[in-house]
Each structure stands twice: as structure tokens, then as C-alpha cells.
Scaffold this motif. Sequence first.
Motif, PDB file in Angstrom:
ATOM      1  N   LEU A  70       0.830  -1.211   0.000  1.00 43.11           N
ATOM      2  CA  LEU A  70       0.000   0.000   0.000  1.00 43.11           C
ATOM      3  C   LEU A  70       0.862   1.258   0.000  1.00 43.11           C
ATOM      4  CD1 LEU A  70      -2.882  -0.925   2.490  1.00 43.11           C
ATOM      5  CD2 LEU A  70      -2.999  -0.783   0.004  1.00 43.11           C
ATOM      6  N   GLN A  71       1.980   1.219   0.705  1.00 38.68           N
ATOM      7  CA  GLN A  71       2.849   2.388   0.756  1.00 38.68           C
ATOM      8  C   GLN A  71       3.437   2.688  -0.622  1.00 38.68           C
ATOM      9  OE1 GLN A  71       3.234   4.460   3.519  1.00 38.68           O
ATOM     10  NE2 GLN A  71       4.057   5.713   1.859  1.00 38.68           N
ATOM     11  N   MET A 106       2.083   1.937  -3.464  1.00 40.66           N
ATOM     12  CA  MET A 106       0.974   2.433  -4.284  1.00 40.66           C
ATOM     13  C   MET A 106       0.630   3.878  -3.941  1.00 40.66           C
ATOM     14  SD  MET A 106      -1.517  -0.930  -4.391  1.00 40.66           S
ATOM     15  CE  MET A 106      -0.995  -2.434  -5.214  1.00 40.66           C
ATOM     16  N   LYS A 107       0.648   4.207  -2.654  1.00 48.29           N
ATOM     17  CA  LYS A 107       0.372   5.590  -2.234  1.00 48.29           C
ATOM     18  C   LYS A 107       1.428   6.546  -2.798  1.00 48.29           C
ATOM     19  CE  LYS A 107      -1.935   4.393   2.107  1.00 48.29           C
ATOM     20  NZ  LYS A 107      -1.785   4.341   3.585  1.00 48.29           N
ATOM     21  N   ASP A 108       2.697   6.128  -2.725  1.00 52.19           N
ATOM     22  CA  ASP A 108       3.780   6.968  -3.251  1.00 52.19           C
ATOM     23  C   ASP A 108       3.630   7.153  -4.757  1.00 52.19           C
ATOM     24  OD1 ASP A 108       4.818   7.144  -0.712  1.00 52.19           O
ATOM     25  OD2 ASP A 108       6.332   5.578  -1.008  1.00 52.19           O
ATOM     26  N   LEU A 135       0.832   7.026  -6.488  1.00 52.02           N
ATOM     27  CA  LEU A 135      -0.312   7.907  -6.731  1.00 52.02           C
ATOM     28  C   LEU A 135       0.055   9.366  -6.485  1.00 52.02           C
ATOM     29  CD1 LEU A 135      -3.369   8.093  -7.363  1.00 52.02           C
ATOM     30  CD2 LEU A 135      -3.782   7.888  -4.908  1.00 52.02           C
ATOM     31  N   ARG A 136       0.790   9.623  -5.417  1.00 51.78           N
ATOM     32  CA  ARG A 136       1.203  10.998  -5.108  1.00 51.78           C
ATOM     33  C   ARG A 136       2.102  11.561  -6.213  1.00 51.78           C
ATOM     34  NH1 ARG A 136       5.784  12.447  -3.219  1.00 51.78           N
ATOM     35  NH2 ARG A 136       6.265  10.331  -2.462  1.00 51.78           N
ATOM     36  N   LYS A 184       0.153  12.319  -9.332  1.00 56.20           N
ATOM     37  CA  LYS A 184      -0.619  13.561  -9.158  1.00 56.20           C
ATOM     38  C   LYS A 184       0.258  14.785  -9.393  1.00 56.20           C
ATOM     39  CE  LYS A 184      -4.458  12.783  -5.966  1.00 56.20           C
ATOM     40  NZ  LYS A 184      -4.943  13.041  -4.580  1.00 56.20           N
ATOM     41  N   GLN A 242      -8.850   8.830  -1.782  1.00 52.53           N
ATOM     42  CA  GLN A 242      -7.528   8.259  -2.027  1.00 52.53           C
ATOM     43  C   GLN A 242      -7.379   6.879  -1.385  1.00 52.53           C
ATOM     44  OE1 GLN A 242      -4.074  10.842  -1.930  1.00 52.53           O
ATOM     45  NE2 GLN A 242      -2.940   9.340  -0.712  1.00 52.53           N
ATOM     46  N   GLY A 243      -7.931   6.723  -0.173  1.00 49.43           N
ATOM     47  CA  GLY A 243      -7.802   5.444   0.520  1.00 49.43           C
ATOM     48  C   GLY A 243      -8.490   4.314  -0.215  1.00 49.43           C
ATOM     49  N   ILE A 301      -6.645   3.349  -3.525  1.00 48.40           N
ATOM     50  CA  ILE A 301      -5.466   2.513  -3.308  1.00 48.40           C
ATOM     51  C   ILE A 301      -5.884   1.100  -2.903  1.00 48.40           C
ATOM     52  CG2 ILE A 301      -3.460   2.167  -1.807  1.00 48.40           C
ATOM     53  CD1 ILE A 301      -3.072   4.295  -3.938  1.00 48.40           C
ATOM     54  N   ASP A 302      -6.888   0.998  -2.036  1.00 48.20           N
ATOM     55  CA  ASP A 302      -7.351  -0.319  -1.595  1.00 48.20           C
ATOM     56  C   ASP A 302      -7.873  -1.152  -2.760  1.00 48.20           C
ATOM     57  OD1 ASP A 302      -6.766  -0.681   1.075  1.00 48.20           O
ATOM     58  OD2 ASP A 302      -8.508   0.423   1.767  1.00 48.20           O
TER      59      ASP A 302
END
Length: 516
Positions: free
Chosen positions: A272-273, A275-277, A279-280, A283, A309-310, A313-314
Motif C-alpha cells: 500500500l505504501q 501504491m500511495k507513493d 499515486l502521489r 498527481k 484516495q484510501g 489505493i485499496d
Amino acid sequence: MDSGEYGRHYVKAHWKSCRRSIGSALLLFDRDEKLEAKKEENIPMVEFIAVVVIRISNWLYRWSNPKCNGKLPPGTMGFPIIGETCDFFKPSEFNDIPPFLKTRMLRYGPLFRTNILGSKTVISTDPDVNFQIFRQENTCFESGYPDIFYKVFGRDNLLMDAVNLHKYVQKITTELLGTEGLKRTMIGVMDRAVRDHFILKASQGSFDVRKEVDSLVLAYMTPKLISSLKSETQSKLMDSLNDMSLDWFQSIFSLSTWKSLIKVMKSRGEALQVMKDALRMRKESREKQGDFLNTMLEELEKEDSLFDQGSAIDLTFLLSFVSREGTSRCTALVVKFISKNPKVLAELKREHKAIVENRKDKEAGLSWEEYRHNMTFTNMVINESLRFTNSTPLLFRKAVNDVGIKGYTIPAGWIVAVAPAAVHYDPEIYENPFEFNPWRWKGKEMVWGSKTFMAFGGGVRLCVGAEFARLQMAIYIHHLVTYYDFSLVQDCEVTRTPFLQFTKGLLINISKSSTN
């Protein structure tokens, strides 16, 4: 001795006797007073113990007899807190109805209550009741799962949410896993990946089918989900995703279960981390890529989007899981089945060699038309394998309000679980249900979700990856039986705990077919 002296002596002696008597009486009185005092002291303790016993008894009674505004289905709630979870997790044979279901079906009938995974649950093994449950979805029933699933996959996951959201997710994922997306872009990617996989494995000796298919799907799906990652970052993401499996879903009293669960939770956090990075960074850069992450970014920018956003990503994470976990297990079992059924293997070879012979370009890959129109027997084999394997032991829903079914009441908030195995192994529906017989599907419509076939769920919440899974299995079978000879090096025992578990790898050897 004169009379006076005698009298004095008598009085003295009598007085001593009286004193002894009085002393004894006083001692007895004192002892009785102390005993009474102790009794009085013990009265509050006795009352306390009595209150505790009464309350525990009342709690046990309420646990065993839950409140209901009607008549609950028969059954028991098991032990306090853990319910019947231990029985639910007991390993069972692969080709049989799990004992947890079978014993309760014999004792209580096709509809019974229990408590598993910390949830009050009604389990249905009746096709007609199952049909009613699925038909009333989004009115009387909604999506609902035991808490452990939300802990692993996230509460923001829309695939585990209400029906209208599920439809929304199906629309979002259609470019990746829907029929049009598979036809337009994915089938070519999948075909090349499987072809290269077999070329490599033919030169390396034996391999574990399930593990290799798992890695194979992960290798081509990860860039489709998130492209343009640095090689080191993509490798890290794939390692984390590769650790994700359902092997942890076993007895809660097994140390290996907790070790596996801890590993899964850790890997989920790491994936998840990444994927979050990603996505950021996407953006910030405003780069457009032809991947699923780009689709999610476009959705997040819409005013009426159901995503944040949550949840975005999920969903990306869950797609990486569902696209391979069940697919790899089912593919391994297809290979196991056809390796033990020469007649099935011969018919598959005939069908797939005919496909190649009818191609104008013999070097061309598998086409969508070939998959859809020239794999009749292959789809029969896939259907029979899916019926036999029951990769999803229970299909969960939750009662929105009190629901009456067959004279019973399912209370609002209770989990309702449909058991596909009980239907797929019903001799009244499938003749000789424990015999692997693809020909039983001859002339039948290949319906993915119906009252009697629930390999991919039921109702409006059919698995979004159903078409993808079938296509993956068909492509794997195509290359294996058309271009290679294969043999089992090591068979594997398959159990249910309740998900499919492989006690050891299904190892096969392949070599280039002598007829090609």
C-alpha cells in the motif's frame, strides 16, 4: 472435721465447680458469637458469588439463545466468544462436503444458525434459499463480511461494499478485467506471457504449477495496474504482493496461522505504501499512463466520484490479489485433473490442435474468437474444475432488516453465508457429484452464476475477475496441451481449511510435443 469446716469446704469446692461451668459456658458463648460473626461476614461473599453465577448463567443463556423477533433457524452458537470457529477451521478432504457443513445439515437441515469468526451467522445450503438471498440483494441483504476480512483487505474496499458500489467498481475495472478490455488488450499480453513461461520452463526441469502461475500473473498484471515504476520499486512491490495469499486463513489456534497473518499484514502495508507513493507522484507530475492507476486518478478528479484516495489505493491492491490468488489455485487443479484423466486430456489435445490447424497464420497467438467459439470442451473442463474445487467456501451477505425465509427469521445485522460446496456436491443436481466428468456440461449453457453453479458468486455481485480467471485457465490449457507433453513429478494432496490448501507443490515436467 466439724460441721462448720465441712460446710466451708463444700462451698469452696462447689464454687470452683461453678466457676469452671461458668467459664466453659462463657467460652462456648464466645465461640458461638465468633461463629455467628463469621457467618455474618460470609453472607456478603455468598451473595456476591450468587450474583456472579446468575449473571454468567444469564449471559450463557443469552449467548446460546440470541434475541429474535420470530423463530431462529435451528442450530447452536458454540462456545462463548469463539462460537464454532474451531470446527469451521478443521481440515477436511478436498472432494467432499466439509464436515462442518455436513454434520449440521444432517442434524438441523439445509438452513442453520451458528457463530463463526466472531459473527452470528445463518448458513444456507439450500439452492432455493440461496436464490432468495441473492434475489433480495440490496433490499433485504447487503454485502457483509466478518471483521477479519476488513482487517486484511481494508474497510474502504468497494468490492466488499454495497451492491450499487459493486456495480460502480465493475464499471471502473471493465477496461482491465471486463470483456472488452480483455478482448482488446489483455488477451495478447496474457498469451505471450504464458507462451514465454512454457518456453522457459521446458529448459529448467520440473516446476510447481500453482506457484509459477501465481508469479506469472503477478508479473504481467503489476505493470497494468501501475506502470513506469523504477525497477527496484516494482520488484519491491511484486515481492510484497507475492507474499499475499489465503494460506493464513486457517485455525486461529495454530501458530503458523498467526505467523502467516502477521506476514500478510506486513506485506499489505508495504504494498500500500508503494501504491500511495506512486499515486502521489503521478498527481504531482500530471503524467498520463495507460494503466489502472491513471483510471483511478481520473475518477478521483470527478465531482461525483465515490472514491477517495484510501479506497482508490485499496481497490488497486485488491485487484492485484484477486486476479491471481484464485486463478493460480484453480489452474493448478485443472492440470491435476487432466493429468489423471487420459480421455479428458486426449479430447483437449484434439480441440486445441484443431484451433491451430485452422489458423491462417500458424505463428499467431490465441485470438478472442478462438477462445469464445472454438473451446467448447475446454470450457466444460473449466466449469467442472470450478464446480469441483469450490475455491470460495462461503459467500457472505448481511441482513439489512429481519428477513423471513422458509418459516424462520434471520435477524437484522446477522451474517448470512451461502455454501456453494453443498450445492455443487448435491447428487440431486449433479449425478455422481464426486466424479470429475466434464461431459456433464455438454449442451448446457455455461452460466457463471446461477442457483446451481456459484463458482464466481451469485446474484448481482459476481466476481469482477470471473472472465479474467476463465481466460487465464483457457490460455494455460491451450499452450500446455497443444505444444507440450507433460507428466506429474510430484502429486499434491489438497485439503480445505476451509480455503484450498496444497500440502506440497504440484510438480510437473514438460517437453516439446513430438507431434509439433
